[in-house]
Structures are given as structure tokens and as C-alpha cells.
Design a protein around this motif. Sequence first.
Motif, PDB file in Angstrom:
ATOM      1  N   ASN A  67      19.056  -4.007  43.259  1.00 27.91           N
ATOM      2  CA  ASN A  67      18.825  -4.660  44.546  1.00 27.91           C
ATOM      3  C   ASN A  67      20.056  -5.466  44.946  1.00 27.91           C
ATOM      4  O   ASN A  67      20.673  -6.123  44.112  1.00 27.91           O
ATOM      5  CB  ASN A  67      17.602  -5.569  44.463  1.00 27.91           C
ATOM      6  CG  ASN A  67      16.325  -4.802  44.203  1.00 27.91           C
ATOM      7  OD1 ASN A  67      16.285  -3.582  44.286  1.00 27.91           O
ATOM      8  ND2 ASN A  67      15.271  -5.513  43.892  1.00 27.91           N
TER       9      ASN A  67
ATOM     10  N   THR B 221      10.198  -5.280  43.280  1.00 33.76           N
ATOM     11  CA  THR B 221      10.156  -3.900  43.752  1.00 33.76           C
ATOM     12  C   THR B 221       9.625  -3.961  45.178  1.00 33.76           C
ATOM     13  O   THR B 221       9.210  -5.034  45.650  1.00 33.76           O
ATOM     14  CB  THR B 221       9.193  -3.055  42.897  1.00 33.76           C
ATOM     15  OG1 THR B 221       7.862  -3.566  43.053  1.00 33.76           O
ATOM     16  CG2 THR B 221       9.596  -3.069  41.423  1.00 33.76           C
ATOM     17  N   PHE B 222       9.582  -2.831  45.874  1.00 34.04           N
ATOM     18  CA  PHE B 222       9.032  -2.863  47.224  1.00 34.04           C
ATOM     19  C   PHE B 222       7.601  -3.393  47.196  1.00 34.04           C
ATOM     20  O   PHE B 222       7.221  -4.209  48.033  1.00 34.04           O
ATOM     21  CB  PHE B 222       9.072  -1.473  47.877  1.00 34.04           C
ATOM     22  CG  PHE B 222       8.449  -1.486  49.237  1.00 34.04           C
ATOM     23  CD1 PHE B 222       9.153  -1.952  50.325  1.00 34.04           C
ATOM     24  CD2 PHE B 222       7.133  -1.078  49.408  1.00 34.04           C
ATOM     25  CE1 PHE B 222       8.566  -2.013  51.576  1.00 34.04           C
ATOM     26  CE2 PHE B 222       6.536  -1.123  50.657  1.00 34.04           C
ATOM     27  CZ  PHE B 222       7.254  -1.592  51.747  1.00 34.04           C
TER      28      PHE B 222
ATOM     29  N   LEU C  47       7.461  -7.352  46.789  1.00 34.27           N
ATOM     30  CA  LEU C  47       8.202  -8.253  47.671  1.00 34.27           C
ATOM     31  C   LEU C  47       7.316  -9.432  48.060  1.00 34.27           C
ATOM     32  O   LEU C  47       6.110  -9.278  48.257  1.00 34.27           O
ATOM     33  CB  LEU C  47       8.660  -7.527  48.939  1.00 34.27           C
ATOM     34  CG  LEU C  47       9.874  -6.628  48.790  1.00 34.27           C
ATOM     35  CD1 LEU C  47      10.054  -5.767  50.040  1.00 34.27           C
ATOM     36  CD2 LEU C  47      11.124  -7.439  48.515  1.00 34.27           C
TER      37      LEU C  47
ATOM     38  N   ASP D 101      11.217 -13.816  49.135  1.00 32.55           N
ATOM     39  CA  ASP D 101      12.323 -12.871  49.335  1.00 32.55           C
ATOM     40  C   ASP D 101      12.778 -12.881  50.794  1.00 32.55           C
ATOM     41  O   ASP D 101      13.975 -12.865  51.079  1.00 32.55           O
ATOM     42  CB  ASP D 101      11.902 -11.453  48.934  1.00 32.55           C
ATOM     43  CG  ASP D 101      11.599 -11.334  47.448  1.00 32.55           C
ATOM     44  OD1 ASP D 101      12.333 -11.926  46.637  1.00 32.55           O
ATOM     45  OD2 ASP D 101      10.620 -10.641  47.111  1.00 32.55           O
TER      46      ASP D 101
ATOM     47  N   THR E 128      14.404   0.460  52.066  1.00 34.04           N
ATOM     48  CA  THR E 128      13.214   0.492  51.219  1.00 34.04           C
ATOM     49  C   THR E 128      13.223   1.657  50.242  1.00 34.04           C
ATOM     50  O   THR E 128      12.190   2.247  49.958  1.00 34.04           O
ATOM     51  CB  THR E 128      11.946   0.535  52.087  1.00 34.04           C
ATOM     52  OG1 THR E 128      11.985   1.709  52.906  1.00 34.04           O
ATOM     53  CG2 THR E 128      11.829  -0.705  52.951  1.00 34.04           C
TER      54      THR E 128
ATOM     55  N   ILE F 286      16.465  -2.425  48.491  1.00 35.93           N
ATOM     56  CA  ILE F 286      15.511  -2.402  47.394  1.00 35.93           C
ATOM     57  C   ILE F 286      15.580  -1.001  46.801  1.00 35.93           C
ATOM     58  O   ILE F 286      15.291  -0.020  47.482  1.00 35.93           O
ATOM     59  CB  ILE F 286      14.066  -2.674  47.880  1.00 35.93           C
ATOM     60  CG1 ILE F 286      13.966  -4.024  48.569  1.00 35.93           C
ATOM     61  CG2 ILE F 286      13.061  -2.538  46.736  1.00 35.93           C
ATOM     62  CD1 ILE F 286      14.054  -5.195  47.656  1.00 35.93           C
TER      63      ILE F 286
END
Length: 123
Positions: free
Chosen positions: A32, A48-49, A52, A56, A72, A121
Amino acid sequence: MKLQIAQTEGWNVFTAYGEGYVSVNAIRHTRNLVVLPDRLIPDWTQSTFETLSVADFEFLATLDTEIILLGTGNQLRFPPPELMRPLMQARKGLEVMDIQAVCRTYNVLISEGRKVAASLIFS
């Protein structure tokens, strides 16, 4: 009328991308990352997605930018609206794309002199 792309010398630009990586100024990154014209912020989040958080996006809202491009991964996925609230409150634009589209769009926007950040990400 002759149009010329503004010089990007001395700025961070995407020079390549592929499965699980991007290159900024020919240096490969696989984690990232936030890319701004004048600096890189490695490991800006451990999320991670799927994980989130508002924190963040609060961090992204502090960046000196007009627009944030959120990559993404290999597919386009939209974060829940409540996560984007800090950007709305800070009056920052957000565009969500896959990482490859972020790389291309970021390079165009900085060549136009726009204040942009690419937040990526990888998972």
C-alpha cells in the motif's frame, strides 16, 4: 494551437504497473502506497480493501491535494459511504478506480499541474 504536456521532471510519476506492483520513477512498489508529486508515503495503511477504516480516510483528508485517486487493486470496488465522510468534510474530491487506471490518471493530472494524490491498496 499547439498543445504541450507540462514537464514532470522532478516529480513522482508512474513508470510501469503490472500484477501486484507499480513502479514510481522506475522503483518497484508492492505494498500500500500514497504517491504525491513531491513525496511517497509507503505503507500508508496496513488495511486491505475490506478492512479500510475511517482513520485511513482521515489521513488522506490531511494531504495537501484537491483530489485523491483511490486504487482498489485489480478491480474497481467502492468503499462504504461512511468511510468517505472525512474527505467530504475536508472538501477533497475522490475518484475510485482500479490501480492501472489510477496510474494513468495520476500521470495526466500532474502533467496538468493538478494537486493530486494516488492512494493504492494492493490487496
